[in-house]
Design a protein around this motif. Structure first.
Motif, PDB file in Angstrom:
ATOM      1  N   ILE A 164      -6.659  -9.151 -90.690  1.00 61.77           N
ATOM      2  CA  ILE A 164      -6.706 -10.620 -90.660  1.00 61.77           C
ATOM      3  C   ILE A 164      -5.308 -11.193 -90.445  1.00 61.77           C
ATOM      4  CG2 ILE A 164      -7.099 -12.653 -92.109  1.00 61.77           C
ATOM      5  CD1 ILE A 164      -9.536 -11.125 -93.261  1.00 61.77           C
ATOM      6  N   MET A 165      -4.306 -10.627 -91.130  1.00 62.47           N
ATOM      7  CA  MET A 165      -2.937 -11.111 -90.935  1.00 62.47           C
ATOM      8  C   MET A 165      -2.469 -10.857 -89.510  1.00 62.47           C
ATOM      9  SD  MET A 165      -1.208 -10.133 -94.615  1.00 62.47           S
ATOM     10  CE  MET A 165       0.359  -9.882 -93.878  1.00 62.47           C
ATOM     11  N   LEU A 171      -4.398 -10.652 -86.843  1.00 65.72           N
ATOM     12  CA  LEU A 171      -5.123 -11.585 -85.969  1.00 65.72           C
ATOM     13  C   LEU A 171      -4.566 -12.992 -86.048  1.00 65.72           C
ATOM     14  CD1 LEU A 171      -8.806 -10.388 -86.420  1.00 65.72           C
ATOM     15  CD2 LEU A 171      -7.417 -10.269 -84.348  1.00 65.72           C
ATOM     16  N   LYS A 172      -4.078 -13.395 -87.225  1.00 55.38           N
ATOM     17  CA  LYS A 172      -3.452 -14.723 -87.336  1.00 55.38           C
ATOM     18  C   LYS A 172      -2.110 -14.769 -86.619  1.00 55.38           C
ATOM     19  CE  LYS A 172      -5.688 -16.267 -91.485  1.00 55.38           C
ATOM     20  NZ  LYS A 172      -5.761 -17.596 -92.003  1.00 55.38           N
ATOM     21  N   TRP A 173      -1.429 -13.641 -86.562  1.00 56.39           N
ATOM     22  CA  TRP A 173      -0.127 -13.581 -85.904  1.00 56.39           C
ATOM     23  C   TRP A 173      -0.271 -13.401 -84.400  1.00 56.39           C
ATOM     24  CZ3 TRP A 173       3.508  -8.908 -85.539  1.00 56.39           C
ATOM     25  CH2 TRP A 173       4.767  -9.313 -85.139  1.00 56.39           C
ATOM     26  N   TRP A 174      -1.372 -12.835 -83.940  1.00 57.16           N
ATOM     27  CA  TRP A 174      -1.576 -12.493 -82.540  1.00 57.16           C
ATOM     28  C   TRP A 174      -1.449 -13.681 -81.579  1.00 57.16           C
ATOM     29  CZ3 TRP A 174      -5.961 -13.032 -79.122  1.00 57.16           C
ATOM     30  CH2 TRP A 174      -5.835 -12.275 -77.957  1.00 57.16           C
ATOM     31  N   PRO A 175      -1.975 -14.866 -81.880  1.00 57.92           N
ATOM     32  CA  PRO A 175      -1.820 -15.974 -80.922  1.00 57.92           C
ATOM     33  C   PRO A 175      -0.370 -16.386 -80.672  1.00 57.92           C
ATOM     34  CG  PRO A 175      -3.548 -16.483 -82.486  1.00 57.92           C
ATOM     35  CD  PRO A 175      -2.871 -15.238 -82.967  1.00 57.92           C
ATOM     36  N   ARG A 176       0.537 -16.011 -81.552  1.00 56.97           N
ATOM     37  CA  ARG A 176       1.949 -16.366 -81.371  1.00 56.97           C
ATOM     38  C   ARG A 176       2.696 -15.367 -80.485  1.00 56.97           C
ATOM     39  NH1 ARG A 176       1.306 -16.925 -87.121  1.00 56.97           N
ATOM     40  NH2 ARG A 176       0.813 -19.074 -87.589  1.00 56.97           N
ATOM     41  N   GLN A 180      -0.781 -15.595 -76.242  1.00 59.97           N
ATOM     42  CA  GLN A 180      -0.679 -16.904 -75.605  1.00 59.97           C
ATOM     43  C   GLN A 180      -1.258 -16.887 -74.200  1.00 59.97           C
ATOM     44  OE1 GLN A 180       3.475 -17.824 -75.950  1.00 59.97           O
ATOM     45  NE2 GLN A 180       3.291 -18.440 -78.101  1.00 59.97           N
TER      46      GLN A 180
END
Length: 108
Positions: free
Chosen positions: A84-85, A87-92, A97
């Motif tokens: 989960i952590m 996946l939350k960091w992946w868009p950055r 992007q």
């Protein structure tokens, strides 16, 4: 310190099941993070689960049930939290992007 004594204590450390259980669990968590960032078709996820399962088995082989249950609890909580952590960091990340659509603007 005697080199023979140092060698025997180092080999005794790596022959301990608890050391292998902790190492396998850390490897499993690291591979789970890689699964999010590296497109592998689920191969890395499978390896992460196998490593976590091996850590649990080796943790119970240590002879202390509380250690096996500690590894089991850490794996059951740690793997989902790690994914989960990540996946939350992946868009950055640059790849995230490029793959995710931006929010629609007023002109759309």
């Amino acid at each position: 310190m005697d080199p023979v004594l140092a060698e025997s204590s180092w080999s005794a450390f790596w022959s301990a099941p608890w050391a292998w259980a902790v190492l396998l669990l850390l490897v499993g968590l690291a591979i789970a993070i890689l699964e999010v960032f590296v497109p592998s078709g689920g191969v890395l996820g499978f390896l992460a689960v196998c490593s976590a399962l091996a850590a649990i088995v080796v943790g119970f082989m240590d002879g202390r049930p509380w250690f096996g249950f500690t590894i089991l609890t850490t794996a059951l909580i740690g793997l989902p939290v790690t994914v989960i952590m990540a996946l939350k960091w992946w868009p950055r990340t640059p790849m995230g992007q490029r793959m995710l659509l931006g929010t629609p603007s007023d002109e759309d």
